[in-house]
Design a protein around this motif. Sequence first.
Motif, PDB file in Angstrom:
ATOM      1  N   GLY A  21       9.538  -6.817  -1.534  1.00 49.06           N
ATOM      2  CA  GLY A  21       8.976  -5.557  -2.008  1.00 49.06           C
ATOM      3  C   GLY A  21       7.787  -5.146  -1.171  1.00 49.06           C
ATOM      4  N   ARG A  22       7.721  -3.883  -0.852  1.00 49.57           N
ATOM      5  CA  ARG A  22       6.593  -3.370  -0.078  1.00 49.57           C
ATOM      6  C   ARG A  22       6.100  -2.089  -0.721  1.00 49.57           C
ATOM      7  N   ALA A  23       4.957  -1.617  -0.250  1.00 45.30           N
ATOM      8  CA  ALA A  23       4.400  -0.405  -0.845  1.00 45.30           C
ATOM      9  C   ALA A  23       3.746   0.475   0.202  1.00 45.30           C
ATOM     10  N   GLY A  24       4.311   0.517   1.391  1.00 43.86           N
ATOM     11  CA  GLY A  24       3.790   1.428   2.398  1.00 43.86           C
ATOM     12  C   GLY A  24       2.562   0.890   3.092  1.00 43.86           C
ATOM     13  N   SER A  25       1.798   1.778   3.678  1.00 45.43           N
ATOM     14  CA  SER A  25       0.678   1.316   4.496  1.00 45.43           C
ATOM     15  C   SER A  25      -0.526   1.018   3.604  1.00 45.43           C
ATOM     16  N   ILE A  26      -1.122  -0.142   3.817  1.00 52.14           N
ATOM     17  CA  ILE A  26      -2.220  -0.594   2.971  1.00 52.14           C
ATOM     18  C   ILE A  26      -3.514   0.055   3.453  1.00 52.14           C
ATOM     19  N   GLN A  27      -4.239   0.650   2.522  1.00 50.30           N
ATOM     20  CA  GLN A  27      -5.444   1.379   2.900  1.00 50.30           C
ATOM     21  C   GLN A  27      -6.693   0.513   2.810  1.00 50.30           C
ATOM     22  N   ALA A  28      -6.754  -0.350   1.839  1.00 48.48           N
ATOM     23  CA  ALA A  28      -7.937  -1.176   1.686  1.00 48.48           C
ATOM     24  C   ALA A  28      -7.579  -2.414   0.880  1.00 48.48           C
ATOM     25  N   ALA A  29      -8.381  -3.452   1.012  1.00 46.31           N
ATOM     26  CA  ALA A  29      -8.108  -4.691   0.285  1.00 46.31           C
ATOM     27  C   ALA A  29      -9.419  -5.279  -0.197  1.00 46.31           C
ATOM     28  N   LEU A  30      -9.369  -5.878  -1.376  1.00 48.83           N
ATOM     29  CA  LEU A  30     -10.536  -6.569  -1.912  1.00 48.83           C
ATOM     30  C   LEU A  30     -10.113  -7.987  -2.243  1.00 48.83           C
ATOM     31  N   VAL A  87       6.960  10.448   7.786  1.00 51.69           N
ATOM     32  CA  VAL A  87       8.313  10.462   8.311  1.00 51.69           C
ATOM     33  C   VAL A  87       9.224  10.514   7.089  1.00 51.69           C
ATOM     34  N   GLY A  88      10.133  11.479   7.079  1.00 49.83           N
ATOM     35  CA  GLY A  88      10.978  11.682   5.908  1.00 49.83           C
ATOM     36  C   GLY A  88      11.877  10.491   5.617  1.00 49.83           C
ATOM     37  N   GLU A 114      12.238   5.173   0.979  1.00 54.12           N
ATOM     38  CA  GLU A 114      10.901   5.722   0.855  1.00 54.12           C
ATOM     39  C   GLU A 114      10.491   6.386   2.181  1.00 54.12           C
ATOM     40  N   PRO A 115       9.674   7.431   2.105  1.00 55.10           N
ATOM     41  CA  PRO A 115       9.158   7.992   3.351  1.00 55.10           C
ATOM     42  C   PRO A 115       8.142   7.044   3.975  1.00 55.10           C
ATOM     43  N   LEU A 116       7.874   7.236   5.236  1.00 52.85           N
ATOM     44  CA  LEU A 116       6.929   6.355   5.916  1.00 52.85           C
ATOM     45  C   LEU A 116       5.636   7.106   6.179  1.00 52.85           C
ATOM     46  N   LEU A 117       4.576   6.366   6.181  1.00 53.75           N
ATOM     47  CA  LEU A 117       3.278   6.933   6.531  1.00 53.75           C
ATOM     48  C   LEU A 117       2.817   6.220   7.794  1.00 53.75           C
ATOM     49  N   VAL A 118       2.655   6.973   8.852  1.00 49.89           N
ATOM     50  CA  VAL A 118       2.341   6.371  10.143  1.00 49.89           C
ATOM     51  C   VAL A 118       1.030   6.958  10.643  1.00 49.89           C
TER      52      VAL A 118
END
Lengths: 621, 576
Positions: free
Chosen positions: A214-223, B464-465, B509-513
């Motif tokens: 499972g993933r959730a896209g790009s990670i913005q911050a971590a604590l 990215v769609g 899911e769409p991608l954020l790059v």
Amino acid sequence: MGLLSDPSRRKVLTGLLTRLNTPICIVCYLAGIVWFMGLAFEPFTLRTYMSENAMGSTMVEERFSSGERALSLAKEFDAHKRKAGGMPVEWLVKAMQSRGLEVFTQSFSRKLPFPDENKERYMVRGTNVYGILRAPRAPRTEALVITAPCSPGNTNNQAVALLLALAQYFRNQIYWAKDIIFLVNEHDLIGTQAWLEGYHHTNITGMEYSPLQGRAGSIQAALSLELSSDVITSLDLVLEGLNGQLPNLDLANLFYAFCQKLGVLCTIQGKLQRNDWDTAEGYTHAAQTMMLMVLKQACGRSWGDHGLFLRYHIEAASVRGINSFRHYKTDATTIGRLLEGMVRKLNNLLERLHQSYFFYLLPSLSRFVSIGYYMPAFGLLAVILLLRALDLWVHLGAPALAPSCHCFSVSLQPSSPGVLTVLTPVVISHLTGVALYLLPVHLQEMAVEHFPVSETEAVVLTAIAIYTAGLALPHNTQRYTHRLILMQFILRYMFTLLKLTALLYLAVLLGCTALINFSLGFILAVTLVPITASITPHMPKALYALVMVLLSPAFTILYCVFIYQELIEAPVSVSEGWMLFLSVISQGILDHALYGSLVYPLLALFIYPCWLMFWNILFWN
Amino acid sequence: FRLSSLIGHISTCPSLIGQCCQRHPGSVDEFQEELVIRPLHSGDIYASFQFRTLWDTDFLQEGQKVSHYRLFPKSLGQVLSKFSVRELHISFTQGFWRTMQWGQPFIPSPPGAELWVWFHDTVSDVDGNWKELTNVLSGIFCASLNFIDLTNTVQPSASFKPLGLGNATDHRFLRYATLPREIVCTENLTPWKKLLPCGSKAGLAVLLKSEKLFHSSFHSQAVHIRPVCQDEQCTSKAWELRQTLNVVFDLYTAGQGKKEWSLFKMFSRTLTEACPLATSSKVYVDITDNPELFELSPATPLLSQAVVLGDRRTYSVFDLTRAETFGQLRSLNLLLRWKGDGGEMLRPLLHAERYVAGFGLQTGEIHTVIYNNHPYRAFPVLLMDSVPWYLQLYIHTLTVTSKSRDNKPSYIHYQPAKDRHRPHLLEMLIQLPPHSMTEVTVQFERALLKWTEYTPDPNHGFYVGSSVVSALVPSMVAMNTNFTQDQPLFSSFVPVKEESSYFVRVYTEPLLVNLPTPDFSMPYNVICLTCTVVAVGYGSFYNLLTRTFQVDEPSLPLAKRLANLIRRIRGVPLLT
């Protein structure tokens, strides 16, 4: 710039620079040190401020209230941890699932290059458990991470429990715009490294891990949360990451703002802030805090789980609960609220954290020194190398212009083999560096067979042996050069050329290092610059050899160990310091192998060979 | 391979449409409304609205000018005839459909906005029509569809076939675009509701209150327009407008600890009447898992069975056109009480996810993972990827692996991007082995944009769609190929051609790059200043290091030179 193009004025200028070279260098060196020490003086520093609008002005109300439940959960977790004899994976999976998270596990294994005696591990096998709180109506493109290491013994139970309690509370809220990943990692940094590599599908350190589901896209911050007692007296913020990388200063500001709001005592480097900057004690305190940061940053290791996130452009910090003997106590609910507030503000982010500084030093949590203020301190030291190089360059060119030297035409002729002779010491020093980099780990088995030492000791002692053996090299090169070139003046020319090369090389090395990791660059510059700038073959050999050794990179590490111990108010005796020094070396090599820290290769492959070149010059005949 | 059968499948057999569109004799237009409530395994609840308006006219016939509109919204009718649209599908979605927890949706849609249009084959300037159409739709739906331009439009060759009448295969008349960043909110819902014949005044649409619809885990609204047959023999065409709205309510955030759902709790309204213009108005509740998982009240004797997405489901039917449905209270408030303890992950037969691998701002790798969870059947899927030009795909690094073995796609359609003009389009037909995970990877390099091309400072990154996986999934039960009037709307959208399989479309899911972005604030000035200083300083230092300067003797005047000439002949010292 007619000043330099006009020959007569140029002559005056170079004359001035060569004549006053030594005084200018001394002034620069002292100015550099004074500038650096002045950075901790409060009127010279800036007050920290929140640059990011999304985190600054938005109001957040903290409502987390299940601190007590978290503490009872900690006991339950502790019991299951004892029963499982490690990480209670099944219990954690169930606990997270019942709180409405999507739960996944990742198993990993790693064989260390040699046993880690500090943490007593060699073959590491473990499992990370993480649950993802899916943000409603968000397309899984952004995520925040909260991580708590599952440490052996009964440390950090409260952190894991608080993590679960927060997960439960967060799951019932509607306002999340980013997915939140709750990660419980085993074997502290190794687990984090495995998880991060799995998440980004990279393999940079030879870790074996099962792919993430499972993933959730790009990670913005971590604590990262470390908490080992039910109540705490203060919270410590740890920022220094791998290779001296630091998170965006806004993350520190955020932490400080919430500590102020909730009335929690907060420290950095374990030191409380003082308000009496105008007294000597106040200044010393700030200077000590800053020096600690410089030392920690310079050593290039990750000082908490957060440090490994920084490589992936994820802003991260560790929050560490400290329970000392102060009267003022903070309970788990307040820590939960603090984290809730921080996560909610991070959730409000509309862009990656980039507004504030990435390069800074902190003399206290409310004051910072930005790159524009601290770089001149290093610049003043680095300019010494350039001035010396300019001096040498002028001297190299001078005989050519002077009519008295009739042999100039002769000296030009062997200049092409001459340049090659300069190459010989350069190549030999670098080969020594390569040996220092490669042999300790690869020769450990042989060393263990022949000597009565453990693997770790074998590695460290081999490294020290190769380091010392490198000092014997100049005689070899010198004899070698003797046979090729006999004339005295060419020898002079050669050593000047070698020194010029070495000075420029050192300047470039330190300059690049300081750009990436100011602290490391500065500490190396402080010790290496005076001796390298002044060294010539015409000095009393024995005395200067001693001075050079005492200012060599290895001794710099030794001094740093003692200073660090002094600063954290745990002074050590010489023998203890020596043991610490050995463990620092082994940890440095391990950090390189496990997490890709670059300090060990930098020292072995570049700084040490460069220092050897100056050693060569001292023994030049 | 099975490409032709797969593509053929997606397009419709006219006779089937004919069957499903049998109408009451005499009426010109027809309107049906339907709400399906499906309790999900995770404890969440899925509500799917469908409104269908049928109109037996043909906008596209030569010389026929349509000016009288009854139930069909005039705004859309005019658009259809002006731009010669043959088929139009538009969806606005906020959130991501969680296949692993919720199973398959009735009509899938990607996060953000998606628009695909088939134009009539008489259109000469398709791109021009497309551009105008997107701008008009942007106005109608209050959305940023005007951001659709050639840089994010593709023409898929196989993935999107017409769902209505006709068997068009020339993809020159197809345009497909997604806006993954589009935020969907109330201002999109209101114009969508206005297209309904009863608006939100009566019928099922009274439930569509935005304060509840947007307090949910997933929200998707769509408009599908396509030509269908008017009768069984398909002698004349009719236009079908389907408006769908799907919403998933979250047990945790909305439940407040209680595990029960009711219409009132979901929508803060109850049902009191059907839309008077509707010929049919029904509420279906999926009670297949009843009574182990939950119990439903009030109970209804009316049951209906339907085969949906390869599964036979039982539904309780509440017919709103009948007065007894509302009981004595004159209002219908369905109540579901949970008994089970959900939370387990599902294993849908087809499932896909996507992520960006690697770190740093130079290169990266797009991973698309497709799962076939069928225990023994292999089946082919069509994967479509549309990647913006600023991710420069290294197509030679494209790998497809299943069970750690190379899996050669049997059909690849790749159209490379042109910088600032056109995105990459990659379509592949991949055979998925049974019970396997197939991984498609391709590396890319992040482009350096021109400084005006960067989005304003507060941006999350570049989107990215979603990639689209279309497949005919083997069905566990025999699919119903025989459509009748009673067939509920939710099971009749995508026509079924064979009994053994059903059509599924899965969006990843769409991608954020993140692209390498200069910091446009203060450091920019600093860099400029530093560069100037360095350049000036560098020039003079370079001079100093590389050139030697010598004082040039000024040449003597002519008289002196002549005098010197004479002096040389005379042998006396020369003048200087």
